[in-house]
Design an enzyme around this catalytic site. Sequence first.
Site, PDB file in Angstrom:
ATOM      1  N   ALA A 286       0.820  -1.204   0.000  1.00 42.01           N
ATOM      2  CA  ALA A 286       0.000   0.000   0.000  1.00 42.01           C
ATOM      3  C   ALA A 286       0.856   1.256   0.000  1.00 42.01           C
ATOM      4  O   ALA A 286       0.518   2.259  -0.635  1.00 42.01           O
ATOM      5  CB  ALA A 286      -0.920   0.001   1.225  1.00 42.01           C
ATOM      6  N   GLU A 290       3.304   1.492  -6.724  1.00 38.15           N
ATOM      7  CA  GLU A 290       3.829   0.615  -7.779  1.00 38.15           C
ATOM      8  C   GLU A 290       3.752   1.261  -9.151  1.00 38.15           C
ATOM      9  O   GLU A 290       4.573   0.992 -10.032  1.00 38.15           O
ATOM     10  CB  GLU A 290       3.051  -0.717  -7.804  1.00 38.15           C
ATOM     11  CG  GLU A 290       3.381  -1.661  -6.672  1.00 38.15           C
ATOM     12  CD  GLU A 290       2.546  -1.375  -5.441  1.00 38.15           C
ATOM     13  OE1 GLU A 290       2.624  -2.129  -4.476  1.00 38.15           O
ATOM     14  OE2 GLU A 290       1.800  -0.361  -5.443  1.00 38.15           O
ATOM     15  N   ASP A 332      25.581  28.698 -28.731  1.00 37.53           N
ATOM     16  CA  ASP A 332      26.527  29.039 -29.779  1.00 37.53           C
ATOM     17  C   ASP A 332      25.891  30.092 -30.681  1.00 37.53           C
ATOM     18  O   ASP A 332      24.665  30.238 -30.712  1.00 37.53           O
ATOM     19  CB  ASP A 332      26.858  27.769 -30.579  1.00 37.53           C
ATOM     20  CG  ASP A 332      27.976  27.972 -31.569  1.00 37.53           C
ATOM     21  OD1 ASP A 332      28.792  28.887 -31.359  1.00 37.53           O
ATOM     22  OD2 ASP A 332      28.036  27.228 -32.550  1.00 37.53           O
ATOM     23  N   ASP A 634      32.822  22.513 -28.434  1.00 38.01           N
ATOM     24  CA  ASP A 634      31.691  22.608 -27.503  1.00 38.01           C
ATOM     25  C   ASP A 634      31.508  21.338 -26.669  1.00 38.01           C
ATOM     26  O   ASP A 634      30.777  21.348 -25.675  1.00 38.01           O
ATOM     27  CB  ASP A 634      30.392  22.853 -28.280  1.00 38.01           C
ATOM     28  CG  ASP A 634      30.413  24.158 -29.051  1.00 38.01           C
ATOM     29  OD1 ASP A 634      30.884  25.159 -28.486  1.00 38.01           O
ATOM     30  OD2 ASP A 634      29.960  24.178 -30.213  1.00 38.01           O
ATOM     31  N   ASN A 696      -2.120   6.030  -2.190  1.00 37.83           N
ATOM     32  CA  ASN A 696      -1.408   5.018  -1.406  1.00 37.83           C
ATOM     33  C   ASN A 696      -1.450   5.330   0.083  1.00 37.83           C
ATOM     34  O   ASN A 696      -1.549   4.420   0.920  1.00 37.83           O
ATOM     35  CB  ASN A 696       0.044   4.919  -1.885  1.00 37.83           C
ATOM     36  CG  ASN A 696       0.181   4.160  -3.184  1.00 37.83           C
ATOM     37  OD1 ASN A 696      -0.221   4.643  -4.234  1.00 37.83           O
ATOM     38  ND2 ASN A 696       0.735   2.966  -3.133  1.00 37.83           N
ATOM     39  N   ASN A 724      -3.719  -0.486  -6.842  1.00 43.77           N
ATOM     40  CA  ASN A 724      -2.535   0.287  -7.238  1.00 43.77           C
ATOM     41  C   ASN A 724      -2.242   0.182  -8.723  1.00 43.77           C
ATOM     42  O   ASN A 724      -1.769   1.133  -9.348  1.00 43.77           O
ATOM     43  CB  ASN A 724      -1.311  -0.193  -6.449  1.00 43.77           C
ATOM     44  CG  ASN A 724      -1.327   0.290  -5.014  1.00 43.77           C
ATOM     45  OD1 ASN A 724      -2.214   1.051  -4.621  1.00 43.77           O
ATOM     46  ND2 ASN A 724      -0.374  -0.160  -4.213  1.00 43.77           N
ATOM     47  N   THR A 727      -6.832   1.232 -10.533  1.00 44.00           N
ATOM     48  CA  THR A 727      -7.442   2.542 -10.280  1.00 44.00           C
ATOM     49  C   THR A 727      -6.417   3.630 -10.040  1.00 44.00           C
ATOM     50  O   THR A 727      -6.747   4.814 -10.109  1.00 44.00           O
ATOM     51  CB  THR A 727      -8.393   2.471  -9.064  1.00 44.00           C
ATOM     52  OG1 THR A 727      -7.660   2.035  -7.931  1.00 44.00           O
ATOM     53  CG2 THR A 727      -9.535   1.511  -9.330  1.00 44.00           C
ATOM     54  N   ASP A 728      -5.153   3.270  -9.748  1.00 43.50           N
ATOM     55  CA  ASP A 728      -4.112   4.278  -9.585  1.00 43.50           C
ATOM     56  C   ASP A 728      -3.391   4.567 -10.903  1.00 43.50           C
ATOM     57  O   ASP A 728      -3.251   5.718 -11.304  1.00 43.50           O
ATOM     58  CB  ASP A 728      -3.074   3.815  -8.545  1.00 43.50           C
ATOM     59  CG  ASP A 728      -3.628   3.872  -7.129  1.00 43.50           C
ATOM     60  OD1 ASP A 728      -4.818   4.195  -6.989  1.00 43.50           O
ATOM     61  OD2 ASP A 728      -2.885   3.586  -6.190  1.00 43.50           O
TER      62      ASP A 728
END
Length: 890
Positions: A286, A290, A332, A634, A696, A724, A727-728
């Site tokens: 939790a 993730e 430059d 450069d 979380n 996770n 729905t996350d």
Amino acid sequence: MIALEDRTRLHSLSGREALALLDVDPDTGLNAGQVARRRKIYGPNLIARKKSRAVLLILADQFRSVIVWLLGAAAILSLTVGDYPEALAIFLVLLINTAIGFFTSWRAIRSMEALYRLVTITARVRREGRSELLPVRDLTPGDIVLLESGDIVPADIRLLEAADLYCDESTLTGESVPVEKTVEPVTLDTYVADRTNMAFKGVAVVRGTGFGVVAGIGDETELGRIASLAEAAQGQAHPLEKRLDRLGQLLVWITLALSTLIGVTGYLRGFGLIEMAETAIALAVAAVPEGLPVVATLALARGMLRLARHNTLIEKLSAVETLGATTIVLTDKTGTLTENRMTVTSFLLADGRDIEIDDGTERDIAGDPLLHLILEIGALCNNAEVERPENGGKVVSVGDPMELALLKVADRFGVRPDLDPDEKPEIAEHAFDPDRKMMATVHRIDDGYLTAVKGAPEAILAHAGKLRTDDGIRNMTEADRKTLLKNVEDKARKGYRLIGMASKQGKTPEGDPYEALVLAGFVCLLDPLREGIRQAVAQCRGAGVRVVMMTGDHIATASEIAMQAGLAENGKIAAFTEGDLQELDPEDPGSGPGPDLLQANVFARVSPESKLKLVQFYQNAGHVVAMTGDGVNDAPALKKADIGIAMGRRGTQVAREAAAMVLKDDAFNSIIAAMRQGRVIFGNIRRFVIYLMSCNFSEVLVVGLAIIIGLPVPLSPIQILFLNIVTDVFPAFALGLGEGDETVMRQAPRDPKEQIVTRERWLDIVVFGFLITASTLGAYWAALAYFGMSGPESTTIAFMTLALSQLWHVFNMREVSERWVSNTVVKNRYVWFAIALCLFLLGASFYIPALADVMALTLPGKDHLALAFGASLTPLLAGQIWIGLKSLRR
């Protein structure tokens, strides 16, 4: 063996002394025995090239995140207690993240390598009395090399003969105009750009012929020295990498602390050891977002694809965001701010007129005989060639850029007597004389001969006794000469390069071509600004980003171009040269010019070492530095900068390998588009990080508070992992695809030290987390106490409430300054797609028996749905009130 320190001082020796030191006869060159011995000592004429990144190294990069390590530890812990479905799910997340990051980085790196076009270059070398073509790698110190127009110089060469020899050294020194070469020795401490008796490896011969003796090969050359400097320069970690790593380390400690605290609390309250171990896994799962590595990788990859459509290649994903944090751009001049082509922009006529021209100018040349004469002289006294194929193919231009510019302007006005062999045919040419600084050609005309002369303005004025006016030819007075010279100097101070034009007519072609000349006037040339540069610089200033020019050009030319490009602040240009930087210590802000450098607009005639020091100086002053460049000179600074930006068309291989980003169109404007994209990406990353962490945090609170107050554990580890991942991740990814708003480039750059999650954002995470927790535990308690539901049923209610609360929570990710209905989140079509997809997957978790069994969920009834849906709206409504209260405090 001839010591390197001896070979690096050949420019200070006479040609005879250089040959004696290298033990070679210029007429015969080295013999086979000498070549064999020297090749054994000095090796091949090759510069060590950066190795292509191995596939395994690209793969290893994907596992350097602390969050990835934490996920791996959670998966191993799940395996230890026999929770195989959960371990498999976590490993699947890691696999997806690794695959996306690996293939995106691999594709970007291979795209960069596709820019490197390596060809076998040969050189004409004199050995054992014969001239032969040899591969460049076979050259050795002491070889006699013959040079002509169009050659690429194969090694560092001490010139022994130079006939009208000019080299384009822009990639090495930054000087935009070809350098005239001589054979006379110069002082030992002469700056590289002013060693006119040396032809350096990698530069192009644009005119003339010559030969010389090889002084240095491979890594010993100026090109090799700068390449080695670039390799030694330590690249900067990108700001996003630093921030995500710090965030990951913080999450590790938070996870360990929470898991330990709640595990011990549960054990003391009578829960079993195995049960608490599983709960600890649930808390670890939790606490760790993730989806963060996956979403961050996808958001950056999406940014790379958008930038690719704007002609920008990114080698490393996290470099995309770095541009958004940029506070200063060191750019430059030649080819970046300007077009890297000399163009005639005006004429100073001998009668005093100053005629400005532009691409749209239409002029009746027939009505202006003096202007017609200047154009004619420029076309006749010229060795450049412009070939136009009859089949309409590509126009091929060969020759000195200034002479090509004279041909092009004459062609534009229809004055090209050189194209007709019967009109003013050339019968003699007097090559450019470096002492007199003039060139002349003699042409047959109807009543005699015309001598056309061009050269340095002061040389033409010194040899011209007369001048042309509207009334004809008259003697030039001393007052005329002073006035004309003043006009020339005024133009030169404005960054123009001027060529004097004169002529004379006679009955015979013999005699001194530079005697008794009649002045026609002067041609004024500029390397023009790229289209849209002023607007791009103004956009940078509006975004709080300073633009500073670093160039190998002279300070007067550089300052004028800077003024034209809009780099001036309060109408003034603060310019510094290489000499001003000799005492600069990047670690000591008081050294050299000190604080004054922070207000600089131009650095002229700067060496590679000084460019590197300037990048370090600005970084130590707290800036996030973007550095643009194309030349070998450069490369060290490109590698050291927070983000190095190389040119794809004209950029050297060394510069492209040192940079993190390549502009395929070489346009400064593309940097603005990339900078905007970087800012948008950072805003998106911040938005989805807050979204993920608040989600979380709510999951940790739901599990932890339930144990503390004596309720059964409401969610299993596999359910939390499902939330996770589903729905996350999808709403977070949708937030990562936001387009940003129109004000993003009107805001000051954020503090380079600012974290992704500031104190204010941590408060948001806590508040949003508690709101989601309250609604979830409230629904869970109601299911247990009020509705009398069983364990699986009440767990289903908690799962549904938490899942829906997190889905609606995405709308709490709007900025405080945005309206609650019309904002970037609501306008983001991907957010709506993500919500629809998540609702479908949530339904599948209930209605697909096999998935429902793994998840330990029951089929919800109407009452279940009503309870979960009603409770899930509470965090959205309360969150909008919280955002409104924050806006009132501002």
